[in-house]
Design a protein around this motif. Sequence first.
Motif, PDB file in Angstrom:
ATOM      1  N   LEU A 218       7.255  10.837   7.084  1.00 36.69           N
ATOM      2  CA  LEU A 218       6.517  10.449   5.885  1.00 36.69           C
ATOM      3  C   LEU A 218       7.281  10.897   4.644  1.00 36.69           C
ATOM      4  O   LEU A 218       7.418  10.141   3.688  1.00 36.69           O
ATOM      5  CB  LEU A 218       5.089  11.006   5.895  1.00 36.69           C
ATOM      6  N   THR A 219       7.780  12.139   4.644  1.00 33.41           N
ATOM      7  CA  THR A 219       8.637  12.578   3.543  1.00 33.41           C
ATOM      8  C   THR A 219      10.024  11.973   3.729  1.00 33.41           C
ATOM      9  O   THR A 219      10.588  11.385   2.810  1.00 33.41           O
ATOM     10  CB  THR A 219       8.718  14.112   3.487  1.00 33.41           C
ATOM     11  N   GLY A 220      10.576  12.130   4.915  1.00 30.38           N
ATOM     12  CA  GLY A 220      11.746  11.357   5.311  1.00 30.38           C
ATOM     13  C   GLY A 220      13.100  11.890   4.891  1.00 30.38           C
ATOM     14  O   GLY A 220      14.115  11.419   5.372  1.00 30.38           O
ATOM     15  N   ASN A 221      13.135  12.836   3.995  1.00 28.98           N
ATOM     16  CA  ASN A 221      14.432  13.329   3.518  1.00 28.98           C
ATOM     17  C   ASN A 221      14.686  14.781   3.879  1.00 28.98           C
ATOM     18  O   ASN A 221      15.634  15.380   3.385  1.00 28.98           O
ATOM     19  CB  ASN A 221      14.538  13.199   1.994  1.00 28.98           C
ATOM     20  N   GLY A 222      13.826  15.371   4.708  1.00 30.70           N
ATOM     21  CA  GLY A 222      14.034  16.759   5.090  1.00 30.70           C
ATOM     22  C   GLY A 222      13.960  17.717   3.916  1.00 30.70           C
ATOM     23  O   GLY A 222      14.784  18.625   3.799  1.00 30.70           O
TER      24      GLY A 222
ATOM     25  N   HIS B 227       4.475  15.623  -4.138  1.00 26.74           N
ATOM     26  CA  HIS B 227       5.345  14.731  -4.916  1.00 26.74           C
ATOM     27  C   HIS B 227       6.495  14.197  -4.053  1.00 26.74           C
ATOM     28  O   HIS B 227       6.733  12.993  -3.990  1.00 26.74           O
ATOM     29  CB  HIS B 227       5.890  15.501  -6.130  1.00 26.74           C
ATOM     30  N   TYR B 228       7.192  15.097  -3.351  1.00 27.54           N
ATOM     31  CA  TYR B 228       8.304  14.646  -2.512  1.00 27.54           C
ATOM     32  C   TYR B 228       7.817  13.694  -1.422  1.00 27.54           C
ATOM     33  O   TYR B 228       8.485  12.719  -1.080  1.00 27.54           O
ATOM     34  CB  TYR B 228       9.019  15.842  -1.861  1.00 27.54           C
ATOM     35  N   THR B 229       6.645  14.006  -0.867  1.00 34.34           N
ATOM     36  CA  THR B 229       6.151  13.168   0.225  1.00 34.34           C
ATOM     37  C   THR B 229       5.710  11.804  -0.310  1.00 34.34           C
ATOM     38  O   THR B 229       5.925  10.779   0.346  1.00 34.34           O
ATOM     39  CB  THR B 229       5.021  13.903   0.968  1.00 34.34           C
ATOM     40  N   LEU B 230       5.119  11.780  -1.509  1.00 37.05           N
ATOM     41  CA  LEU B 230       4.769  10.493  -2.119  1.00 37.05           C
ATOM     42  C   LEU B 230       6.017   9.645  -2.347  1.00 37.05           C
ATOM     43  O   LEU B 230       6.016   8.437  -2.087  1.00 37.05           O
ATOM     44  CB  LEU B 230       4.039  10.718  -3.452  1.00 37.05           C
ATOM     45  N   LEU B 231       7.098  10.266  -2.818  1.00 29.03           N
ATOM     46  CA  LEU B 231       8.350   9.522  -3.011  1.00 29.03           C
ATOM     47  C   LEU B 231       8.838   8.953  -1.679  1.00 29.03           C
ATOM     48  O   LEU B 231       9.246   7.796  -1.595  1.00 29.03           O
ATOM     49  CB  LEU B 231       9.445  10.433  -3.586  1.00 29.03           C
ATOM     50  N   GLY B 232       8.763   9.771  -0.654  1.00 27.44           N
ATOM     51  CA  GLY B 232       9.230   9.328   0.663  1.00 27.44           C
ATOM     52  C   GLY B 232       8.423   8.155   1.185  1.00 27.44           C
ATOM     53  O   GLY B 232       8.983   7.160   1.667  1.00 27.44           O
ATOM     54  N   ILE B 233       7.110   8.245   1.072  1.00 29.46           N
ATOM     55  CA  ILE B 233       6.243   7.211   1.658  1.00 29.46           C
ATOM     56  C   ILE B 233       6.501   5.837   1.022  1.00 29.46           C
ATOM     57  O   ILE B 233       6.327   4.816   1.673  1.00 29.46           O
ATOM     58  CB  ILE B 233       4.763   7.633   1.525  1.00 29.46           C
ATOM     59  N   GLU B 234       6.967   5.824  -0.227  1.00 27.96           N
ATOM     60  CA  GLU B 234       7.219   4.531  -0.885  1.00 27.96           C
ATOM     61  C   GLU B 234       8.199   3.660  -0.088  1.00 27.96           C
ATOM     62  O   GLU B 234       8.171   2.440  -0.175  1.00 27.96           O
ATOM     63  CB  GLU B 234       7.775   4.756  -2.307  1.00 27.96           C
TER      64      GLU B 234
ATOM     65  N   LEU C 227       0.822  -1.215   0.000  1.00 26.31           N
ATOM     66  CA  LEU C 227       0.000   0.000   0.000  1.00 26.31           C
ATOM     67  C   LEU C 227       0.854   1.263   0.000  1.00 26.31           C
ATOM     68  O   LEU C 227       0.494   2.266  -0.629  1.00 26.31           O
ATOM     69  CB  LEU C 227      -0.945  -0.008   1.205  1.00 26.31           C
ATOM     70  N   GLN C 228       2.002   1.241   0.699  1.00 24.89           N
ATOM     71  CA  GLN C 228       2.823   2.467   0.754  1.00 24.89           C
ATOM     72  C   GLN C 228       3.359   2.832  -0.634  1.00 24.89           C
ATOM     73  O   GLN C 228       3.705   3.980  -0.890  1.00 24.89           O
ATOM     74  CB  GLN C 228       3.949   2.325   1.773  1.00 24.89           C
ATOM     75  N   VAL C 229       3.416   1.856  -1.536  1.00 31.04           N
ATOM     76  CA  VAL C 229       3.891   2.111  -2.906  1.00 31.04           C
ATOM     77  C   VAL C 229       2.729   2.430  -3.851  1.00 31.04           C
ATOM     78  O   VAL C 229       2.858   3.269  -4.747  1.00 31.04           O
ATOM     79  CB  VAL C 229       4.683   0.892  -3.438  1.00 31.04           C
ATOM     80  N   HIS C 230       1.575   1.773  -3.625  1.00 33.91           N
ATOM     81  CA  HIS C 230       0.510   1.835  -4.633  1.00 33.91           C
ATOM     82  C   HIS C 230      -0.756   2.608  -4.242  1.00 33.91           C
ATOM     83  O   HIS C 230      -1.457   3.094  -5.144  1.00 33.91           O
ATOM     84  CB  HIS C 230       0.089   0.410  -5.011  1.00 33.91           C
ATOM     85  N   ALA C 231      -1.100   2.666  -2.972  1.00 32.97           N
ATOM     86  CA  ALA C 231      -2.435   3.187  -2.613  1.00 32.97           C
ATOM     87  C   ALA C 231      -2.663   4.579  -3.182  1.00 32.97           C
ATOM     88  O   ALA C 231      -1.812   5.467  -3.069  1.00 32.97           O
ATOM     89  CB  ALA C 231      -2.608   3.201  -1.093  1.00 32.97           C
TER      90      ALA C 231
ATOM     91  N   GLN D 136      -3.303  12.183  -0.345  1.00 36.29           N
ATOM     92  CA  GLN D 136      -4.372  12.086   0.656  1.00 36.29           C
ATOM     93  C   GLN D 136      -4.891  10.656   0.747  1.00 36.29           C
ATOM     94  O   GLN D 136      -5.057  10.101   1.845  1.00 36.29           O
ATOM     95  CB  GLN D 136      -5.508  13.060   0.297  1.00 36.29           C
ATOM     96  N   GLU D 137      -5.118  10.033  -0.417  1.00 39.84           N
ATOM     97  CA  GLU D 137      -5.642   8.671  -0.392  1.00 39.84           C
ATOM     98  C   GLU D 137      -4.601   7.694   0.158  1.00 39.84           C
ATOM     99  O   GLU D 137      -4.922   6.760   0.891  1.00 39.84           O
ATOM    100  CB  GLU D 137      -6.081   8.253  -1.802  1.00 39.84           C
ATOM    101  N   ARG D 138      -3.317   7.957  -0.180  1.00 38.21           N
ATOM    102  CA  ARG D 138      -2.266   7.050   0.311  1.00 38.21           C
ATOM    103  C   ARG D 138      -2.196   7.095   1.837  1.00 38.21           C
ATOM    104  O   ARG D 138      -2.168   6.065   2.505  1.00 38.21           O
ATOM    105  CB  ARG D 138      -0.914   7.435  -0.308  1.00 38.21           C
ATOM    106  N   ILE D 139      -2.176   8.307   2.413  1.00 45.38           N
ATOM    107  CA  ILE D 139      -2.036   8.401   3.878  1.00 45.38           C
ATOM    108  C   ILE D 139      -3.291   7.865   4.564  1.00 45.38           C
ATOM    109  O   ILE D 139      -3.212   7.144   5.561  1.00 45.38           O
ATOM    110  CB  ILE D 139      -1.724   9.850   4.317  1.00 45.38           C
ATOM    111  N   ALA D 140      -4.466   8.197   4.004  1.00 45.49           N
ATOM    112  CA  ALA D 140      -5.718   7.686   4.600  1.00 45.49           C
ATOM    113  C   ALA D 140      -5.692   6.156   4.619  1.00 45.49           C
ATOM    114  O   ALA D 140      -6.063   5.526   5.618  1.00 45.49           O
ATOM    115  CB  ALA D 140      -6.925   8.193   3.821  1.00 45.49           C
ATOM    116  N   THR D 141      -5.235   5.540   3.541  1.00 43.69           N
ATOM    117  CA  THR D 141      -5.199   4.076   3.455  1.00 43.69           C
ATOM    118  C   THR D 141      -4.240   3.501   4.489  1.00 43.69           C
ATOM    119  O   THR D 141      -4.564   2.548   5.206  1.00 43.69           O
ATOM    120  CB  THR D 141      -4.771   3.644   2.036  1.00 43.69           C
ATOM    121  N   LEU D 142      -3.040   4.088   4.583  1.00 50.20           N
ATOM    122  CA  LEU D 142      -2.044   3.553   5.517  1.00 50.20           C
ATOM    123  C   LEU D 142      -2.504   3.695   6.965  1.00 50.20           C
ATOM    124  O   LEU D 142      -2.182   2.859   7.815  1.00 50.20           O
ATOM    125  CB  LEU D 142      -0.689   4.248   5.320  1.00 50.20           C
ATOM    126  N   GLU D 143      -3.277   4.758   7.241  1.00 52.73           N
ATOM    127  CA  GLU D 143      -3.771   4.960   8.608  1.00 52.73           C
ATOM    128  C   GLU D 143      -5.067   4.187   8.882  1.00 52.73           C
ATOM    129  O   GLU D 143      -5.556   4.170   9.999  1.00 52.73           O
ATOM    130  CB  GLU D 143      -4.015   6.454   8.883  1.00 52.73           C
TER     131      GLU D 143
END
Length: 435
Positions: free
Chosen positions: A212-216, A283-290, A12-16, A70-77
């Motif tokens: 969640l973004t992870g790279n500052g 975009h950056y946060t989506l990359l991080g969450i993967e 899910l962290q890659v696809h949701a 939004q959908e990715r974080i909602a799914t993971l939570e």
Amino acid sequence: MTETRQYGFDTLQVHAGSHPDPATGARQTPIYQSTAYVFRDAEHAAKLFNLQEVGYIYSRLTNPTVAVLQERIATLEGGIGAVCCSSGHAAQIMALFPLMQPGCNVVASTRLYGGTVTQFSQTIKRFGWSAKFVDFDDPQAVADAIDENTRAVFGEAIANPGGWIMDVRAIADVADAAGVPLIIDNTTATPYLVRPIEHGATLVVHSTTKYLTGNGTVTGGCIVDSGKFDWSASGKFPSLSEAEPAYHGLRFHETFGGMAFTFHGIAVGLRDLGMTMNPQAAHYTLLGIETLSLRMQRHVANAEKIAAWLETHPAVAEVTYAGLPSSPYNALAKKVCPEGAGGLFTFRLKGGYDACVKFIDSVEIFSHVANLGDTRSLCIHSASTTHRQLSPEQQEAAGAGPDVVRISIGIEDADDLIADLEQALAKAAPQMAAE
Ligand SMILES: *Cc1c(COP(=O)(O)O)cnc(C)c1O
């Protein structure tokens, strides 16, 4: 993805929320760098503005890149919907905004990110809101603090700066009994380690700036709704249950059911407060969450090793890491976050304020910054920085006294990090260098 099976967190962290771009086939989510979206015709526009059809109008409200996040974080939570915004602090205001009116209060933990203590104890007073701070280790104290004007209970699952664990279920039960929602700031835990909704929380807020973004790279925030709270049961939440004059009399709960809070957050919250996340940040946060789970596993493994090493160092008076068997929160950590107690904790130096400053000035791999949840290891002396605006009593209550150093353990080689700490401690407390 076809939802034929329950996908695991790593999938899910890659696809949701994401699909190949329908126009181009682009596999990575494009950065939809557009302010506005062309309506099909006048009727389409009218339906969008009436919230009768979901779509894109203007990027202060919704943007396709931000929508994927939004959908990715909602799914993971494990939530029903989410609204992203410009920072973690914006998310806190956005979470409270639909619930509060002048004269209302939030019951909050004493152990919060320093900026949140200031936001809640000072700035929200300008809105006519207030906060009552209590020790969340004592559920009865939380119950006693809730009064007829309380509209939310607010705490951090793994509390900044010490990494202490909150018994989310116990506090959720107290909030439930009082008919108010529990809001959990899940920034330092991340949904990989704690999913507060599974423990009974109503809303989850994030500073996506951190793990969640992870790279500052970018600041951002998010509010996730469980969709489980009955906003109409008590009459305490009229902006959700009654005709909302700010949206030509729309009744959000009646109209949108479980999605009421999310729609309100966009249609009223983002529209009128304007604390919008931009698509580049999404975009950056989506990359991080993967890579969230992979990073968190390393953050935890490194933190466990380093905390155990620090605990034996003669210059160190105390280490707060809940993953240590010696921590009073260790049993609770096994219950609330069995995958690990995160990568953030504090330690106290026997040499006090001066030793802390010397330590901070001596580290080489660790960076001295006001941030956490980066791949890089970070450290800060909270009392002179993040918790500086607090009174000495508030600093002690928040676990950020003058002899306390906060560290955010990165994903580097643990032995290199230990070597760096060792040389910095030797300079900070030369008479107590490890044998
Ligand atoms: C950083 C942080 C915030 C504030 O988030 P910003 O993105 O800096 O606005 C809130 N809560 C916690 C636990 C944090 O670490």
